[in-house]
Design a protein around this motif. Structure first.
Motif, short mmCIF file in Angstrom:
data_model
loop_
_atom_site.label_atom_id
_atom_site.label_comp_id
_atom_site.label_asym_id
_atom_site.label_seq_id
_atom_site.Cartn_x
_atom_site.Cartn_y
_atom_site.Cartn_z
N GLU A 215 0.83 -1.20 0.00
CA GLU A 215 0.00 0.00 0.00
C GLU A 215 0.87 1.26 0.00
O GLU A 215 0.55 2.25 -0.68
N GLN A 216 1.97 1.23 0.75
CA GLN A 216 2.89 2.37 0.75
C GLN A 216 3.49 2.58 -0.64
O GLN A 216 3.63 3.72 -1.11
N TRP A 217 3.87 1.49 -1.29
CA TRP A 217 4.47 1.58 -2.63
C TRP A 217 3.46 2.17 -3.61
O TRP A 217 3.78 3.11 -4.36
N VAL A 218 2.25 1.64 -3.63
CA VAL A 218 1.23 2.10 -4.57
C VAL A 218 0.91 3.57 -4.34
O VAL A 218 0.86 4.37 -5.28
N ALA A 219 0.70 3.95 -3.07
CA ALA A 219 0.37 5.34 -2.77
C ALA A 219 1.52 6.28 -3.14
O ALA A 219 1.30 7.37 -3.69
N GLY A 220 2.77 5.86 -2.89
CA GLY A 220 3.92 6.68 -3.22
C GLY A 220 4.09 6.88 -4.71
O GLY A 220 4.35 8.00 -5.18
N VAL A 221 3.92 5.81 -5.47
CA VAL A 221 4.04 5.90 -6.93
C VAL A 221 2.90 6.74 -7.51
O VAL A 221 3.11 7.59 -8.38
N ALA A 222 1.68 6.52 -7.02
CA ALA A 222 0.53 7.26 -7.53
C ALA A 222 0.70 8.76 -7.30
O ALA A 222 0.45 9.58 -8.20
N ALA A 223 1.15 9.14 -6.10
CA ALA A 223 1.33 10.57 -5.79
C ALA A 223 2.45 11.17 -6.63
O ALA A 223 2.32 12.29 -7.16
N ALA A 224 3.55 10.44 -6.77
CA ALA A 224 4.70 10.96 -7.50
C ALA A 224 4.43 11.10 -8.99
O ALA A 224 4.89 12.05 -9.64
N ARG A 225 3.67 10.16 -9.54
CA ARG A 225 3.40 10.16 -10.99
C ARG A 225 2.08 10.84 -11.32
O ARG A 225 1.67 10.87 -12.49
N ASN A 226 1.40 11.36 -10.29
CA ASN A 226 0.12 12.03 -10.49
C ASN A 226 -0.88 11.12 -11.21
O ASN A 226 -1.54 11.50 -12.18
N LEU A 227 -0.98 9.90 -10.70
CA LEU A 227 -1.87 8.89 -11.28
C LEU A 227 -2.88 8.43 -10.23
O LEU A 227 -2.58 8.44 -9.04
N PRO A 228 -4.05 8.00 -10.65
CA PRO A 228 -4.98 7.40 -9.70
C PRO A 228 -4.40 6.11 -9.13
O PRO A 228 -3.68 5.38 -9.82
N VAL A 229 -4.71 5.84 -7.88
CA VAL A 229 -4.22 4.61 -7.24
C VAL A 229 -4.67 3.39 -8.03
O VAL A 229 -3.91 2.42 -8.19
#
Length: 601
Positions: A215-229
């Motif tokens: 969950e930390q990985w997904v949330a971090g990538v989504a926020a950094a890449r400006n993508l929906p989770v």
């Protein structure tokens, strides 16, 4: 024969003197460092393995070579963020370099601070995985403003997976009987020997751990890449992604080669293609040597002490097979004593990266934390990738505990026992005849199982150690002992989970820990501090001089052997390092406070 020994000793001594003389001559004749130019672009290979601290043993120093440390890299990035001469950073990413989840988060935080200072960042990878997991490498890459990948590369962000080894079937074939006691059900270290599959408690804790890290990985990538989770989850389930698919999924910004990424970084500088590019650590060394970089004379002195590796009694060592260090309690205690004795030291920042080990050794270090605090020197813990079991024991009495969200911590419990190999030796025709005095003389022998009285003594040790552990946590964390016993039981948590239940005070890395230090010593939040490693790291010349100062032929021989071994190990270490945990022998007292084995990919 004695003549040959003496001859080789003399040759070894002469070789060391020659090497030392040549290096000393080079140091005297090398030109003075040039001032750093304006419009500078930094580069760094983030695929490199990073140590928590430089080894302070001369042989270990020569064997490990100049491996960069995490604090060196983070400090250099933060220094560059505040330096107007630095305009950007281009990083080589892709492979994890064996970094734990929390270490990757520490680097991500530093890169994001660099970006927040108005500098550009480009990450370039040949590939993220290529028939392997690219989760950690890609997670780090997303901290950069742009992610570039070489054509034909792939993004193998296939998810996180924990593999738990179980050897019971193998031991049964060998007629070896594992006998272990534990406190309590989540202290699953011995299950690798006693079970053929995970217990319900083991499976529950591992599911929770991997789920939170994911969950930390997904949330971090989504926020950094400006993508929906949801889009990130879908990309993971589709992975491995081919190069064009990765661009289409907006996980990669551009397909290009490394030289093209470097040219693009230069073009962002004031001098275009002539923009100077300097390695991050070379920049850090040059900037640190500038007179203006010295901390103010009145800056509080903070001692940085690192405890890394399995916790053992005695001095710390470096495993030549894996290059990994051990957390020697005697060595760390000496560093604490030096910081306590230094009247200028205002506080201690204790970096802990350990899966645990000896309960006795952990208590030695825990006592030094108590002594430092009694001397009026606050202790703040900065947890690395793992600070569990014994690693939590040495942390529990500190003034503040800081961990990354992905730090593996907790495992407040104890396990102990032995392997009974009599069935194997009987099969092999090997007979042992014991002559003993004392009812429990053979308690730790592998040639017999525990007798009822020995089992009673083992359980008394388990109960005593567990009681001391939980009461220590309750006292250090200011929690009711009943609550501690409820959340303990040997269970492992992520740093984020640990904060929710009161085992950790704050989430973050070195910068967050230093903020806690400033608060405890009563200085402004933006006040400069003088963070000083205890002990000071030594360079190759100092290591050689230390060896030669022994005034013995044996020391000279060790120096030459270390230099030869360093070259050899550099070649074979990548091959044999994965085998090290299986061939490294540990005694009983080094395994009573260990977290369960966990391979996360």
């Amino acid at each position: 024969m004695r003549f040959l020994v003496r001859l080789f000793a003399v040759i070894g001594l002469l070789a060391v003197l020659l090497v030392g003389g040549l290096v000393g001559l080079w140091l005297m004749l090398r030109p003075d460092a040039k001032p750093l130019p304006d419009g500078l672009v930094l580069s760094f290979d983030f695929q490199k393995s990073l140590a928590e601290a430089a080894p302070d043993d001369p042989i270990a120093g020569l064997l490990s070579g100049k491996q960069p440390t995490l604090v060196e890299v983070v400090t250099a990035i933060d220094r560059a963020a505040a330096d107007p001469r630095v305009v950007g950073l281009v990083g080589t990413v892709g492979d994890s370099g064996g970094k734990g989840f929390a270490m990757t988060q520490e680097l991500r935080d530093a890169i994001q601070r660099f970006r927040a200072a108005g500098k550009f960042t480009i990450a370039h990878a040949e590939t993220f995985g290529e028939l392997g997991s690219g989760m950690q490498g890609y997670y780090l890459a997303t901290a950069f403003e742009q992610v570039w990948m070489q054509p034909m590369g792939d993004v193998s962000t296939t998810g996180l997976r924990a593999e738990l080894p179980f050897l019971r079937g193998t031991l049964d074939k060998l007629n070896v009987v594992p006998q272990f006691e534990k406190r309590y059900e989540y202290k699953t270290f011995a299950e690798q020997y006693t079970n053929s599959e995970p217990s319900p408690a083991n499976k529950e804790a591992t599911e929770s751990l991997i789920g939170d890290l994911f969950e930390q990985w997904v949330a971090g990538v989504a926020a950094a890449r400006n993508l929906p989770v949801e889009a990130v989850r879908a990309a993971v389930d589709r992975a491995p992604l081919l190069d064009d698919e990765a661009v289409e999924a907006k996980l990669v910004d551009k397909l290009a080669y490394a030289d093209e990424a470097l040219d693009a970084a230069k073009a962002k500088g004031a001098k275009g293609n002539d923009t100077p590019v300097l390695d991050l650590l070379e920049y850090g060394s040059a900037a640190r040597a500038e007179p203006t970089s010295a901390p103010p004379a009145d800056a509080p002195k903070v001692a940085l002490i690192v405890g890394s590796g399995p916790i053992m009694r005695g001095e710390g060592e470096v495993d030549p097979l894996s290059g990994e260090s051990t957390f020697g309690a005697e060595t760390v205690a000496e560093h604490f004593q030096a910081a306590i004795d230094d009247k200028d030291v205002r506080a201690i920042l204790f970096r802990v990266d350990s899966p645990g080990g000896s309960a006795v050794a952990s208590a030695v270090v825990g006592r030094m934390v108590d002594r430092a605090r009694a001397a009026g020197k606050p202790v703040v813990i900065s947890m690395g990738p793992v600070a569990a079991s014994g690693g939590y024991w040495v942390s529990m009495k500190a003034d503040r505990i800081v961990a990354q969200p992905g730090t593996i911590t907790g495992s407040i419990g104890v396990v102990g026992g032995k392997m009974v190999t009599k069935g194997l030796t009987d099969w092999a025709g090997l007979n042992f005849v014991a002559i003993e005095r004392g009812k429990n003389a053979g308690m730790w022998s592998s040639n017999n199982g525990f007798s009822p009285s020995q089992t009673e003594r083992l359980n008394a040790f388990m109960d005593s150690t567990y009681d001391a552990f939980t009461r220590g946590v309750a006292d250090g964390r200011k929690l009711p002992v009943e609550k501690v016993r409820e959340i303990a039981k040997g269970r492992v948590y992520t740093g984020r989970q640990a904060k929710e239940i009161g085992l950790v005070d704050a989430l973050g890395g070195y910068q967050t820990a230093l903020a806690q230090v400033r608060e405890l010593i009563g200085v402004a939040a933006d006040a400069k501090v003088n963070l000083v490693p205890f002990p000071q790291p030594k360079g190759p010349i100092e290591n050689l001089m230390d060896l030669m100062s022994g005034d013995t032929r044996a020391e000279a021989g060790r120096a030459v052997s270390a230099l030869v071994a360093a070259d050899l190990l550099a070649e074979i270490r990548p091959v044999i390092a994965p085998l090290a945990p299986y061939i490294r022998a540990r005694s009983m007292d080094e395994t009573v406070l260990l977290m369960p084995p966990l391979l996360v990919e």
